[in-house]
Design a protein around this motif. Structure first.
Motif, PDB file in Angstrom:
ATOM      1  N   THR A 223      -6.192  -6.306   4.235  1.00 44.81           N
ATOM      2  CA  THR A 223      -5.072  -6.989   4.888  1.00 44.81           C
ATOM      3  C   THR A 223      -5.371  -8.469   5.058  1.00 44.81           C
ATOM      4  OG1 THR A 223      -4.348  -4.987   6.051  1.00 44.81           O
ATOM      5  CG2 THR A 223      -3.672  -7.100   6.988  1.00 44.81           C
TER       6      THR A 223
ATOM      7  N   GLN B   1       0.741  -5.853   5.371  1.00 51.70           N
ATOM      8  CA  GLN B   1      -0.225  -4.901   5.906  1.00 51.70           C
ATOM      9  C   GLN B   1      -0.700  -4.015   4.767  1.00 51.70           C
ATOM     10  OE1 GLN B   1      -1.125  -4.672   9.256  1.00 51.70           O
ATOM     11  NE2 GLN B   1      -2.660  -3.135   8.784  1.00 51.70           N
TER      12      GLN B   1
ATOM     13  N   THR C 117       8.099 -10.425  -0.404  1.00 54.19           N
ATOM     14  CA  THR C 117       8.859  -9.255  -0.860  1.00 54.19           C
ATOM     15  C   THR C 117       9.000  -9.257  -2.372  1.00 54.19           C
ATOM     16  OG1 THR C 117      10.099  -9.247   1.227  1.00 54.19           O
ATOM     17  CG2 THR C 117      11.013  -7.986  -0.597  1.00 54.19           C
TER      18      THR C 117
ATOM     19  N   GLU D  33       2.430  -2.986   2.385  1.00 55.47           N
ATOM     20  CA  GLU D  33       3.704  -3.038   3.105  1.00 55.47           C
ATOM     21  C   GLU D  33       4.012  -4.469   3.510  1.00 55.47           C
ATOM     22  OE1 GLU D  33       3.857   1.402   5.174  1.00 55.47           O
ATOM     23  OE2 GLU D  33       3.448  -0.363   6.419  1.00 55.47           O
TER      24      GLU D  33
ATOM     25  N   ARG E 294       6.277  -6.375   6.184  1.00 58.24           N
ATOM     26  CA  ARG E 294       6.967  -6.029   7.431  1.00 58.24           C
ATOM     27  C   ARG E 294       7.644  -7.256   8.018  1.00 58.24           C
ATOM     28  NH1 ARG E 294       2.267  -2.281  10.349  1.00 58.24           N
ATOM     29  NH2 ARG E 294       2.090  -0.729   8.650  1.00 58.24           N
ATOM     30  N   ASP E 295       8.741  -7.017   8.741  1.00 56.21           N
ATOM     31  CA  ASP E 295       9.420  -8.124   9.409  1.00 56.21           C
ATOM     32  C   ASP E 295       8.767  -8.406  10.754  1.00 56.21           C
ATOM     33  OD1 ASP E 295      10.370  -6.246  11.249  1.00 56.21           O
ATOM     34  OD2 ASP E 295      12.382  -6.167  10.373  1.00 56.21           O
TER      35      ASP E 295
ATOM     36  N   GLN F 250       9.064  -3.702  11.234  1.00 49.62           N
ATOM     37  CA  GLN F 250       9.783  -2.793  10.358  1.00 49.62           C
ATOM     38  C   GLN F 250       9.394  -3.045   8.903  1.00 49.62           C
ATOM     39  OE1 GLN F 250      11.917  -0.254  11.469  1.00 49.62           O
ATOM     40  NE2 GLN F 250      10.954  -0.881  13.400  1.00 49.62           N
ATOM     41  N   VAL F 251       9.209  -1.973   8.139  1.00 45.39           N
ATOM     42  CA  VAL F 251       8.791  -2.089   6.748  1.00 45.39           C
ATOM     43  C   VAL F 251       9.978  -2.503   5.884  1.00 45.39           C
ATOM     44  CG1 VAL F 251       7.849  -0.864   4.754  1.00 45.39           C
ATOM     45  CG2 VAL F 251       6.957  -0.388   7.045  1.00 45.39           C
TER      46      VAL F 251
ATOM     47  N   ARG G 202       7.566  -1.163   0.529  1.00 41.68           N
ATOM     48  CA  ARG G 202       6.317  -0.401   0.530  1.00 41.68           C
ATOM     49  C   ARG G 202       5.951  -0.093  -0.923  1.00 41.68           C
ATOM     50  NH1 ARG G 202       3.850   3.558   4.234  1.00 41.68           N
ATOM     51  NH2 ARG G 202       2.879   5.246   3.085  1.00 41.68           N
TER      52      ARG G 202
END
Length: 295
Positions: free
Chosen positions: A130, A147, A217, A261, A263-264, A268-269, A272
């Motif tokens: 990470t 993550q 993303t 992952e 995440r915001d 929240q994912v 993934r």
């Protein structure tokens, strides 16, 4: 990992390791020593502000011994023959975690030094990966973060396995002598099309500037569409091979997952990615397994 230095010529696993593995760890203990000056210089170039040799405590040596014992038999045999020095370094702020240095021995044979940053000795694999992925991105207002879910087991067995895979690769001439290495590479460092274009070619691992976190993303979506087991695999054909060799062992033998992952800000994912479940990655893992199983 992070750095691979070619030098000029110079005058986990099992709870009850096999006796031969224990003997190897004992033999390699005699090769533990301070990093070579060229290695220290490489860490400084990678951002370390202060560097010094780290002397292993008895507890730390037990971790190192376990990591050595967990190496596959081929890796153990080649390390016993070609590893000249195993070093641990205190190198705060360095972006490089581990370094494998290759040079010519007195009889012309390839010899290797492996150096690992000492602060990794107490890191878990998930934490280490990470932190490593976070270096790809710069802070912005997006609130996105990465993550990595792997294992709470120590990171050291993975690191040593990855670096030992470099030694196997260079000793046997695998990526240097195998052409495009699975059609992903035009040469050792240049990605082939279509991977030479798009997000995968624009990361820190490809010597590009850090990306805004908002672009994470798109980067991991590109990884999900590719045959690479990790973004770090895109650094060079050698890193590609070392990552495949390491994750083949960790996933099959030790059942360790590899999940990225994004995440915001609320945790929240958003996306993934599980490379080890991708058909193209699985095919490449089998190909590397076959390559390493040849006499």
């Amino acid at each position: 990992m992070g750095i691979f230095l070619l030098a000029a010529p110079a005058s986990f696993a099992s709870e009850t390791p096999e006796p031969q593995a224990n003997a190897l760890a004992y033999a390699l203990k005699d090769r533990v020593g301070p990093p070579h000056p060229d290695t220290i210089a490489a860490y400084v170039q990678a951002g370390a502000t202060e560097t010094k040799a780290h002397e292993l405590t008895d507890r730390e040596w037990a971790l190192v011994e376990q990591a050595i014992n967990s190496l596959p038999p081929l890796h153990q045999r080649i390390l016993e023959k070609h590893l000249a020095r195993l070093s641990f370094i205190e190198a705060p702020a360095s972006v490089g975690t581990a370094l494998t240095r290759m040079y010519e021995g007195p009889n012309g044979e390839p010899l290797f030094d492996i150096t690992i940053r000492a602060d990794i000795l107490d890191a878990s694999l998930s934490y280490f990966l990470t932190q490593k992925e976070s270096t790809l991105f710069s802070d912005d207002s997006s609130g996105l973060s990465v993550q990595v879910i792997a294992s709470e087991a120590p990171a050291l067995p993975y690191l040593l396995l990855h670096e030992a895979s470099h030694v196997v690769d260079r000793s046997l001439g695998l990526t240097r002598n195998s052409g495009s290495f699975g059609d992903m590479w035009k040469d050792y460092r240049e990605l082939a099309e279509p991977y030479a274009q798009g997000p995968l070619a624009q990361s820190v691992y490809r010597r590009a500037p850090r990306l805004p976190a908002a672009k994470s993303t798109a980067l991991y979506a590109a990884l999900a569409r590719s045959p690479f087991v990790s973004l770090y695999s895109t650094a060079s054909a050698g890193e590609d091979f070392a990552e495949l060799a390491a994750w083949s062992t960790l996933s099959q033998r030790d059942k360790i997952p590899l999940i990225f992952e994004v995440r915001d800000r609320n945790g929240q994912v958003i996306i993934r990615v599980e490379p080890l479940k991708q058909v193209a990655v699985q095919a490449r893992l089998r190909a590397v397994d076959a390559q390493l199983s040849r006499p």
